[in-house]
Motif scaffolding. Structure first.
Motif, PDB file in Angstrom:
ATOM      1  N   ASP A   1      10.827 -45.891 -44.728  1.00  9.20           N
ATOM      2  CA  ASP A   1      11.315 -46.936 -43.839  1.00  9.20           C
ATOM      3  C   ASP A   1      12.518 -46.438 -43.031  1.00  9.20           C
ATOM      4  OD1 ASP A   1      11.804 -49.350 -42.659  1.00  9.20           O
ATOM      5  OD2 ASP A   1      12.734 -50.264 -44.424  1.00  9.20           O
TER       6      ASP A   1
ATOM      7  N   HIS B   1      15.233 -46.248 -40.123  1.00 10.96           N
ATOM      8  CA  HIS B   1      15.903 -47.134 -39.171  1.00 10.96           C
ATOM      9  C   HIS B   1      16.450 -46.374 -37.965  1.00 10.96           C
ATOM     10  CE1 HIS B   1      16.042 -49.554 -42.878  1.00 10.96           C
ATOM     11  NE2 HIS B   1      15.805 -50.523 -42.031  1.00 10.96           N
TER      12      HIS B   1
ATOM     13  N   ASP C   1      15.011 -58.470 -51.393  1.00 16.14           N
ATOM     14  CA  ASP C   1      13.847 -57.712 -51.851  1.00 16.14           C
ATOM     15  C   ASP C   1      13.752 -57.875 -53.375  1.00 16.14           C
ATOM     16  OD1 ASP C   1      12.299 -54.773 -50.906  1.00 16.14           O
ATOM     17  OD2 ASP C   1      12.510 -55.282 -53.031  1.00 16.14           O
TER      18      ASP C   1
ATOM     19  N   GLN D   1      20.936 -50.893 -43.773  1.00 17.25           N
ATOM     20  CA  GLN D   1      21.350 -51.692 -42.599  1.00 17.25           C
ATOM     21  C   GLN D   1      21.032 -53.178 -42.784  1.00 17.25           C
ATOM     22  OE1 GLN D   1      19.723 -49.654 -39.133  1.00 17.25           O
ATOM     23  NE2 GLN D   1      21.450 -48.237 -39.099  1.00 17.25           N
ATOM     24  N   SER D   2      21.266 -53.664 -43.996  1.00 20.47           N
ATOM     25  CA  SER D   2      21.095 -55.101 -44.293  1.00 20.47           C
ATOM     26  C   SER D   2      19.654 -55.581 -44.189  1.00 20.47           C
ATOM     27  CB  SER D   2      21.939 -55.969 -43.341  1.00 20.47           C
ATOM     28  OG  SER D   2      23.285 -55.918 -43.715  1.00 20.47           O
ATOM     29  N   SER D   3      18.686 -54.666 -44.197  1.00 22.22           N
ATOM     30  CA  SER D   3      17.295 -55.079 -43.952  1.00 22.22           C
ATOM     31  C   SER D   3      16.556 -55.489 -45.228  1.00 22.22           C
ATOM     32  CB  SER D   3      16.529 -53.927 -43.299  1.00 22.22           C
ATOM     33  OG  SER D   3      16.496 -52.819 -44.190  1.00 22.22           O
ATOM     34  N   ARG D   4      17.187 -55.298 -46.411  1.00 25.36           N
ATOM     35  CA  ARG D   4      16.432 -55.501 -47.649  1.00 25.36           C
ATOM     36  C   ARG D   4      17.011 -56.566 -48.572  1.00 25.36           C
ATOM     37  NH1 ARG D   4      11.380 -52.860 -48.402  1.00 25.36           N
ATOM     38  NH2 ARG D   4      11.297 -51.311 -46.758  1.00 25.36           N
TER      39      ARG D   4
END
Ligand SMILES: NC(=O)c1ccc[n+]([C@@H]2O[C@H](COP(=O)([O-])OP(=O)(O)OC[C@H]3O[C@@H](n4cnc5c(N)ncnc54)[C@H](OP(=O)(O)O)[C@@H]3O)[C@@H](O)[C@H]2O)c1
Length: 284
Positions: A279, A281, A215, A209-212
């Protein structure tokens, strides 16, 4: 395996049907966005869309799919029983509502129980309703979503008992478990369970969901391979034999997300992407 894959490759499901290796996700896409995205993806070569009654866009998605003018047997349309309708009666109503909403598509390629809500009795009731819909030709394949090992084991026992009582196949055929999966949420126990039984694992949130983005783990591999971070995540998913369902309403990204068949992550890169993070979501 993955080296031989192309956008038109498919995985064989336990039901006997074939499902394209990548599908477009349309969660959180409005009817207008989903419709445009579907038109775009069909131009790009996707043939597989993942929606749900819960997303409130399945009617627009179906219309856009039909507009593409692709023969019905080359399309793959997935939808899901609304999480609040997990029961025999509820799932029956959801099948009827879906068939009405998707009109000219005529049948559903894959229908999933969206979430293991409501307790064992209601989950098995919903499964029975989906099994009947398969027997009636309304759905081709059925599966579950967000099921953990205990839910899957209960379902397997029900299928075995029903087959023993009524005859092989009468308990239904489990083809898919769709769960949230990316390098930071690997759910190895569920994957093992599914792989042993030939149940295809579909990866929702394959892009976390575009969170990384950015990284270091991802960034380094993207730099080394000259591919985007999204493409690295999709390749990871494919090389795990998952069925990723990236969502995008952006034409250039839609195209990029299907352009993942001309490279392969090495064993070392796959190993770098092994993490023990948990992690989550969405559904736990
Ligand atoms: N069974 C379930 O309970 C469940 C739950 C959630 C989702 N799903 C399914 O799985 C699908 C995917 O999951 P998701 O939508 O949660 O998350 P996702 O696919 O991991 O991430 C989607 C996000 O990534 C962006 N994106 C897409 N391609 C990109 C690219 N190449 N570069 C940069 N950003 C990119 C999208 O933006 P733009 O759209 O703005 O391009 C969007 O913000 C859903 O759409 C749905 O079909 C199922």
């Amino acid at each position: 395996m993955t080296t031989t894959l192309s956008p038109s490759s498919g995985y064989a499901l336990n039901s006997g049907s074939k499902i394209p290796v990548i599908g477009l996700g349309v969660f959180k896409a409005s009817e207008a966005e989903a419709s445009l995205a579907v038109q775009e993806v069909f131009k790009s070569g996707y043939r597989h869309v993942d929606t749900a009654v819960y997303y409130e866009n399945q009617s627009a998605v179906a219309k856009a799919v039909l507009k593409a003018g692709v023969p019905r047997d080359q399309l793959f349309f997935t939808t899901k029983v609304h999480p609040t309708a997990t029961s025999y009666e509820g799932a029956k109503e959801q099948v009827a509502k879906t068939l009405q909403e998707i009109g000219g598509l005529k049948y559903v390629d894959l229908m999933l129980i969206h979430a293991p809500y409501g307790g064992a009795e209601k989950r098995l009731g919903a499964w029975k309703a989906l099994t009947e819909a398969v027997q009636e030709g309304k759905i081709r394949s059925i599966g579950v979503s967000n099921y953990g090992v205990d839910h899957l084991t209960d379902l397997e026992q029900y299928i075995k008992d029903t087959d023993a009582k009524l005859g092989k196949g009468k308990g239904g055929v489990l083809s898919v478990n769709q769960i949230e999966l990316h390098p930071w949420l690997q759910r190895r126990d569920i994957i093992d369970w599914c792989k042993k039984r030939g149940v295809l694992v579909q990866a929702w949130a394959p892009l976390a969901q575009s969170s990384r983005w950015g990284d270091p783990l991802l960034k380094n591999i993207a730099k080394r391979t000259g591919k985007s971070e999204a493409q690295i995540l999709l390749r990871w998913s494919l090389q795990k034999d998952f069925n990723p369902l990236p969502k995008s309403v952006t034409p250039a990204r839609i195209q990029q997300n299907l352009d993942v068949f001309d490279f392969e992550l090495t064993d070392k890169e796959m190993a770098e992407l092994e993490t023990d993070e948990y992690d989550v979501h969405g559904w736990e």
